[in-house]
Write a protein that holds these residues in place. Structure first.
Motif, PDB file in Angstrom:
ATOM      1  N   ALA A  43       0.957  -1.074   0.001  1.00 15.38           N
ATOM      2  CA  ALA A  43       0.040   0.098   0.026  1.00 15.38           C
ATOM      3  C   ALA A  43       0.916   1.168  -0.073  1.00 15.38           C
ATOM      4  O   ALA A  43       0.563   2.284  -0.580  1.00 15.38           O
ATOM      5  N   SER A  44       1.818   1.048   0.802  1.00 18.02           N
ATOM      6  CA  SER A  44       2.936   2.329   0.802  1.00 18.02           C
ATOM      7  C   SER A  44       2.675   3.648   1.214  1.00 18.02           C
ATOM      8  O   SER A  44       3.136   4.627   0.593  1.00 18.02           O
ATOM      9  N   ARG A  45       1.533   3.740   1.855  1.00 13.99           N
ATOM     10  CA  ARG A  45       1.164   5.097   2.343  1.00 13.99           C
ATOM     11  C   ARG A  45       2.199   5.393   3.586  1.00 13.99           C
ATOM     12  O   ARG A  45       2.690   4.612   4.104  1.00 13.99           O
ATOM     13  N   PRO A  46       2.170   6.861   4.090  1.00 18.55           N
ATOM     14  CA  PRO A  46       3.160   7.300   4.975  1.00 18.55           C
ATOM     15  C   PRO A  46       2.597   6.439   6.323  1.00 18.55           C
ATOM     16  O   PRO A  46       3.683   6.164   6.923  1.00 18.55           O
ATOM     17  N   GLN A  47       1.628   6.166   6.663  1.00 14.64           N
ATOM     18  CA  GLN A  47       1.154   5.596   7.969  1.00 14.64           C
ATOM     19  C   GLN A  47       1.459   4.080   7.738  1.00 14.64           C
ATOM     20  O   GLN A  47       1.808   3.483   8.651  1.00 14.64           O
ATOM     21  N   ASP A  48       1.443   3.592   6.575  1.00 14.00           N
ATOM     22  CA  ASP A  48       1.648   2.110   6.457  1.00 14.00           C
ATOM     23  C   ASP A  48       3.156   2.017   6.808  1.00 14.00           C
ATOM     24  O   ASP A  48       3.616   0.880   7.464  1.00 14.00           O
ATOM     25  N   TRP A  49       4.219   2.556   6.454  1.00 13.84           N
ATOM     26  CA  TRP A  49       5.489   2.560   6.729  1.00 13.84           C
ATOM     27  C   TRP A  49       5.793   2.560   8.152  1.00 13.84           C
ATOM     28  O   TRP A  49       6.763   2.001   8.701  1.00 13.84           O
ATOM     29  N   ILE A  50       5.105   3.421   8.771  1.00 11.30           N
ATOM     30  CA  ILE A  50       5.210   3.660  10.238  1.00 11.30           C
ATOM     31  C   ILE A  50       4.846   2.322  10.741  1.00 11.30           C
ATOM     32  O   ILE A  50       5.307   2.023  11.914  1.00 11.30           O
ATOM     33  N   ASP A  51       3.553   1.798  10.471  1.00  9.15           N
ATOM     34  CA  ASP A  51       3.032   0.469  11.044  1.00  9.15           C
ATOM     35  C   ASP A  51       3.899  -0.682  10.492  1.00  9.15           C
ATOM     36  O   ASP A  51       4.411  -1.386  11.455  1.00  9.15           O
ATOM     37  N   VAL A  52       4.660  -0.734   9.492  1.00  7.73           N
ATOM     38  CA  VAL A  52       5.593  -1.776   9.050  1.00  7.73           C
ATOM     39  C   VAL A  52       6.886  -1.675   9.815  1.00  7.73           C
ATOM     40  O   VAL A  52       7.140  -2.683  10.619  1.00  7.73           O
ATOM     41  N   GLU A  53       7.326  -0.591  10.336  1.00  5.42           N
ATOM     42  CA  GLU A  53       8.624  -0.505  11.169  1.00  5.42           C
ATOM     43  C   GLU A  53       8.300  -0.860  12.627  1.00  5.42           C
ATOM     44  O   GLU A  53       8.918  -1.498  13.115  1.00  5.42           O
ATOM     45  N   LYS A  54       7.214  -0.626  13.082  1.00  5.82           N
ATOM     46  CA  LYS A  54       6.490  -1.108  14.572  1.00  5.82           C
ATOM     47  C   LYS A  54       6.432  -2.669  14.345  1.00  5.82           C
ATOM     48  O   LYS A  54       6.919  -3.146  15.350  1.00  5.82           O
ATOM     49  N   VAL A  55       6.029  -3.178  13.389  1.00  6.02           N
ATOM     50  CA  VAL A  55       5.652  -4.594  13.211  1.00  6.02           C
ATOM     51  C   VAL A  55       7.213  -5.056  13.215  1.00  6.02           C
ATOM     52  O   VAL A  55       7.508  -6.107  14.201  1.00  6.02           O
ATOM     53  N   VAL A  56       8.091  -4.563  12.486  1.00  6.19           N
ATOM     54  CA  VAL A  56       9.653  -5.134  12.282  1.00  6.19           C
ATOM     55  C   VAL A  56      10.147  -5.098  13.686  1.00  6.19           C
ATOM     56  O   VAL A  56      10.905  -5.955  14.066  1.00  6.19           O
ATOM     57  N   ILE A  57      10.143  -4.081  14.553  1.00 14.79           N
ATOM     58  CA  ILE A  57      10.669  -3.619  16.027  1.00 14.79           C
ATOM     59  C   ILE A  57      10.167  -4.912  16.808  1.00 14.79           C
ATOM     60  O   ILE A  57      10.925  -5.465  17.428  1.00 14.79           O
ATOM     61  N   GLU A  83      11.337   1.037  -5.305  1.00 16.92           N
ATOM     62  CA  GLU A  83      11.668   1.811  -3.926  1.00 16.92           C
ATOM     63  C   GLU A  83      10.809   1.238  -2.906  1.00 16.92           C
ATOM     64  O   GLU A  83      11.401   1.367  -1.629  1.00 16.92           O
ATOM     65  N   THR A  84       9.929   0.412  -3.065  1.00 17.36           N
ATOM     66  CA  THR A  84       9.102  -0.309  -1.912  1.00 17.36           C
ATOM     67  C   THR A  84      10.144  -1.324  -1.399  1.00 17.36           C
ATOM     68  O   THR A  84      10.035  -1.253  -0.102  1.00 17.36           O
ATOM     69  N   MET A  85      10.840  -2.045  -2.036  1.00 23.19           N
ATOM     70  CA  MET A  85      11.656  -3.032  -1.733  1.00 23.19           C
ATOM     71  C   MET A  85      12.833  -2.236  -1.195  1.00 23.19           C
ATOM     72  O   MET A  85      13.468  -2.743   0.014  1.00 23.19           O
ATOM     73  N   GLU A  86      13.392  -1.175  -1.653  1.00 25.58           N
ATOM     74  CA  GLU A  86      14.786  -0.393  -0.991  1.00 25.58           C
ATOM     75  C   GLU A  86      14.176   0.106   0.175  1.00 25.58           C
ATOM     76  O   GLU A  86      14.937  -0.009   1.198  1.00 25.58           O
ATOM     77  N   ARG A  87      13.058   0.565   0.510  1.00 20.57           N
ATOM     78  CA  ARG A  87      12.558   1.182   1.747  1.00 20.57           C
ATOM     79  C   ARG A  87      12.353   0.080   2.927  1.00 20.57           C
ATOM     80  O   ARG A  87      12.912   0.039   3.876  1.00 20.57           O
ATOM     81  N   ALA A  89      14.206  -3.002   3.018  1.00 21.24           N
ATOM     82  CA  ALA A  89      15.429  -3.239   3.090  1.00 21.24           C
ATOM     83  C   ALA A  89      16.036  -2.384   3.980  1.00 21.24           C
ATOM     84  O   ALA A  89      16.990  -2.811   4.917  1.00 21.24           O
ATOM     85  N   GLY A  90      15.804  -1.138   3.673  1.00 20.45           N
ATOM     86  CA  GLY A  90      16.315   0.106   4.660  1.00 20.45           C
ATOM     87  C   GLY A  90      15.749  -0.207   6.463  1.00 20.45           C
ATOM     88  O   GLY A  90      16.554  -0.098   7.547  1.00 20.45           O
ATOM     89  N   LEU A  91      14.492  -0.602   6.370  1.00 20.85           N
ATOM     90  CA  LEU A  91      13.964  -0.932   7.718  1.00 20.85           C
ATOM     91  C   LEU A  91      14.691  -2.102   8.226  1.00 20.85           C
ATOM     92  O   LEU A  91      14.956  -2.114   9.595  1.00 20.85           O
ATOM     93  N   PHE A  92      14.777  -3.075   7.463  1.00 22.40           N
ATOM     94  CA  PHE A  92      15.429  -4.444   8.072  1.00 22.40           C
ATOM     95  C   PHE A  92      16.790  -3.885   8.578  1.00 22.40           C
ATOM     96  O   PHE A  92      17.126  -4.686   9.326  1.00 22.40           O
ATOM     97  N   LYS A  93      17.352  -3.329   7.791  1.00 25.63           N
ATOM     98  CA  LYS A  93      19.052  -2.918   8.211  1.00 25.63           C
ATOM     99  C   LYS A  93      18.940  -2.216   9.239  1.00 25.63           C
ATOM    100  O   LYS A  93      19.816  -2.350   9.970  1.00 25.63           O
ATOM    101  N   LYS A  94      18.039  -1.167   9.454  1.00 26.84           N
ATOM    102  CA  LYS A  94      18.076  -0.362  10.754  1.00 26.84           C
ATOM    103  C   LYS A  94      17.742  -1.075  11.778  1.00 26.84           C
ATOM    104  O   LYS A  94      18.023  -0.975  12.999  1.00 26.84           O
ATOM    105  N   HIS A  95      16.877  -2.102  11.683  1.00 32.25           N
ATOM    106  CA  HIS A  95      16.497  -3.023  13.092  1.00 32.25           C
ATOM    107  C   HIS A  95      16.999  -4.403  12.692  1.00 32.25           C
ATOM    108  O   HIS A  95      16.262  -5.321  12.787  1.00 32.25           O
ATOM    109  N   ALA A  96      18.382  -4.387  12.393  1.00 29.60           N
ATOM    110  CA  ALA A  96      18.962  -5.791  12.099  1.00 29.60           C
ATOM    111  C   ALA A  96      18.849  -6.480  13.462  1.00 29.60           C
ATOM    112  O   ALA A  96      18.824  -6.146  14.573  1.00 29.60           O
ATOM    113  N   LEU A  97      18.987  -8.012  13.111  1.00 28.12           N
ATOM    114  CA  LEU A  97      18.758  -8.862  14.291  1.00 28.12           C
ATOM    115  C   LEU A  97      20.382  -9.093  14.823  1.00 28.12           C
ATOM    116  O   LEU A  97      21.231  -9.077  14.601  1.00 28.12           O
TER     117      LEU A  97
END
Length: 97
Positions: A43-57, A83-87, A89-97
């Motif tokens: 969906a890639s809306r601004p709030q969606d990316w906030i939600d994705v980051e919260k789920v990743v964390i 850019e969806t995949m790039e974004r 990947a950036g979240l995965f890198k930011k919150h690496a395991l």
């Protein structure tokens, strides 16, 4: 055409994977964290990316990141938005395991 077929398969998996909680008492439908990340990233809306980051964390090492990439890649290609995949990947890198 193969990309569209793959996208339909992923959509069908997400819908069929919905779980009913408290059957008979007003069903609540849920999906897996991985499916939620795929859907929100697509969906890639601004709030969606906030939600994705919260789920990743929140999910941390429990999140099947390779499955998310596998399912989201054909959707991002179909949408012609690499850019969806790039974004993601950036979240995965930011919150690496």
């Amino acid at each position: 055409m193969a990309k569209k077929a793959r996208a339909k398969q992923i959509e069908a998996k997400v819908v069929s994977g919905l779980n009913n909680i408290l059957p008979g008492h007003g069903d609540i439908r849920t999906c897996s964290a991985e499916d939620l990340v795929v859907l929100k990233s697509f969906a890639s809306r601004p709030q969606d990316w906030i939600d994705v980051e919260k789920v990743v964390i929140r999910q941390g090492s429990r999140l099947n990141r390779s499955l998310i990439v596998e399912e989201l890649s054909p959707l991002a290609e179909l949408k012609e938005e690499p850019e969806t995949m790039e974004r993601l990947a950036g979240l995965f890198k930011k919150h690496a395991l």
